[in-house]
Design a protein around this motif. Structure first.
Motif, short mmCIF file in Angstrom:
data_model
loop_
_atom_site.label_atom_id
_atom_site.label_comp_id
_atom_site.label_asym_id
_atom_site.label_seq_id
_atom_site.Cartn_x
_atom_site.Cartn_y
_atom_site.Cartn_z
N MET A 111 0.83 -1.08 0.01
CA MET A 111 0.10 -0.27 0.07
C MET A 111 0.79 1.16 -0.05
N ARG A 112 0.49 2.23 -0.93
CA ARG A 112 1.38 3.38 -1.05
C ARG A 112 0.63 4.56 0.06
N TYR A 113 1.43 5.47 0.62
CA TYR A 113 0.77 6.48 1.20
C TYR A 113 1.65 7.59 1.13
N TRP A 114 1.32 8.87 1.71
CA TRP A 114 2.14 9.90 1.70
C TRP A 114 3.18 9.96 2.58
N ALA A 115 4.31 10.31 2.41
CA ALA A 115 5.40 10.49 3.49
C ALA A 115 5.82 12.10 3.85
N ARG A 116 6.21 12.25 5.02
CA ARG A 116 6.60 13.61 5.12
C ARG A 116 8.31 13.47 5.02
N PHE A 117 8.96 14.31 4.29
CA PHE A 117 10.29 14.10 4.14
C PHE A 117 10.58 15.53 3.55
N ARG A 118 11.95 15.73 4.17
CA ARG A 118 12.61 17.02 3.64
C ARG A 118 14.07 16.67 3.55
N TRP A 119 14.68 17.19 2.51
CA TRP A 119 16.13 17.08 2.15
C TRP A 119 16.62 18.16 1.55
N ALA A 120 17.54 18.65 1.91
CA ALA A 120 18.46 19.78 1.31
C ALA A 120 19.79 19.77 1.12
N ALA A 121 20.20 19.77 -0.21
CA ALA A 121 21.61 19.54 -0.59
C ALA A 121 22.29 20.76 -0.69
N ALA A 122 22.46 21.56 0.50
CA ALA A 122 23.35 22.76 0.56
C ALA A 122 24.56 22.55 0.33
N VAL A 123 25.17 21.48 0.78
CA VAL A 123 26.66 21.34 0.43
C VAL A 123 26.73 21.26 -1.00
N ALA A 124 25.90 20.40 -1.76
CA ALA A 124 26.08 20.37 -3.25
C ALA A 124 25.80 21.54 -3.95
N LEU A 125 24.91 22.28 -3.26
CA LEU A 125 24.74 23.71 -3.98
C LEU A 125 25.97 24.60 -3.87
N THR A 126 26.50 24.62 -2.75
CA THR A 126 27.77 25.30 -2.74
C THR A 126 28.87 24.89 -3.58
N ILE A 127 29.02 23.50 -3.63
CA ILE A 127 29.92 23.08 -4.38
C ILE A 127 29.93 23.31 -5.90
N ALA A 128 28.55 23.02 -6.42
CA ALA A 128 28.39 23.25 -7.91
C ALA A 128 28.11 24.63 -8.29
N ALA A 129 27.82 25.44 -7.38
CA ALA A 129 27.83 26.93 -7.53
C ALA A 129 29.12 27.34 -8.07
N SER A 130 30.42 27.05 -7.47
CA SER A 130 31.63 27.49 -7.73
C SER A 130 31.89 27.54 -9.23
N ARG A 157 19.93 7.29 -3.37
CA ARG A 157 18.89 6.35 -2.87
C ARG A 157 19.06 6.29 -1.38
N ALA A 158 20.29 6.49 -0.63
CA ALA A 158 20.25 6.46 0.70
C ALA A 158 19.65 8.00 1.31
N VAL A 159 19.73 8.94 0.13
CA VAL A 159 19.23 10.26 0.73
C VAL A 159 17.58 10.30 0.71
N PHE A 160 17.38 9.66 -0.15
CA PHE A 160 15.96 9.41 -0.45
C PHE A 160 15.10 8.25 0.29
N LYS A 161 15.90 7.43 1.19
CA LYS A 161 15.58 6.44 1.62
C LYS A 161 14.34 6.45 2.34
N ASP A 162 14.11 7.31 3.06
CA ASP A 162 12.85 7.68 3.78
C ASP A 162 11.39 7.34 2.75
N LEU A 163 11.57 8.24 1.67
CA LEU A 163 10.47 8.23 0.75
C LEU A 163 10.35 6.66 0.06
N VAL A 164 11.48 6.04 -0.28
CA VAL A 164 11.41 4.65 -0.76
C VAL A 164 10.71 3.86 0.18
N GLU A 165 11.06 3.99 1.57
CA GLU A 165 10.53 2.84 2.39
C GLU A 165 9.12 3.20 2.81
#
Length: 147
Positions: free
Chosen positions: A1-20, A76-84
């Motif tokens: 059964m699928r249901y909605w999950a509450r999840f939040r993730w921000a890749a601030a480090v990736a933004l900083t690295i990528a923005a350079s 996949r590890a970052v979004f593990k909560d959504l997957v599970e």
């Protein structure tokens, strides 16, 4: 059964690295239509990755600096909560984008898009960062709330 999950993730480090590496290859502000395509296509790709538990397509669609830092298994590890929790948020494709802030390109060259979808039974809120990569706007950071 699928249901909605509450999840939040921000890749601030990736933004900083990528923005350079952004300044040398700046892109113009995309039109509202293109912004909607960017938002929906990346969120639907994330939804598909979660549903299939396969993050290779999502990995291919993100910016090169983000790809280098986050291989599919790490995504996949970052979004593990959504997957599970079998989160499903593909209803966004039929819903209008509701911007919560004006789109902007910040001083680091990151296109910032923030808004929501008033989907049912849960709302989907997003904050996305895109940088020029391979001549296109590509994802460099994501925060998603499903509540």
């Amino acid at each position: 059964m699928r249901y909605w999950a509450r999840f939040r993730w921000a890749a601030a480090v990736a933004l900083t690295i990528a923005a350079s590496s952004v300044r040398a290859q700046a892109l113009d502000m995309p039109s509202p239509f293109v912004q909607e395509v960017l938002i929906k296509s990346i969120l639907v790709t994330l939804n598909d990755a979660v549903a299939s538990d396969n993050f290779t397509v999502l990995h291919a669609k993100i910016s090169k600096p983000f790809r280098d830092q986050f291989p599919p298994d790490k995504l996949r590890a970052v979004f593990k909560d959504l997957v599970e929790k079998h989160a499903v948020f593909d209803a966004i494709v039929a819903s209008p984008v509701i911007s919560e802030e004006d789109a902007k390109i910040d001083d680091k060259g990151v296109l910032r898009l923030k808004g929501r979808f008033d989907t049912t039974p849960k709302k989907v809120k997003y904050q996305l960062g895109f940088i020029p990569s391979d001549g296109q706007w590509k994802l460099s950071g994501v925060a998603i709330d499903i509540e």
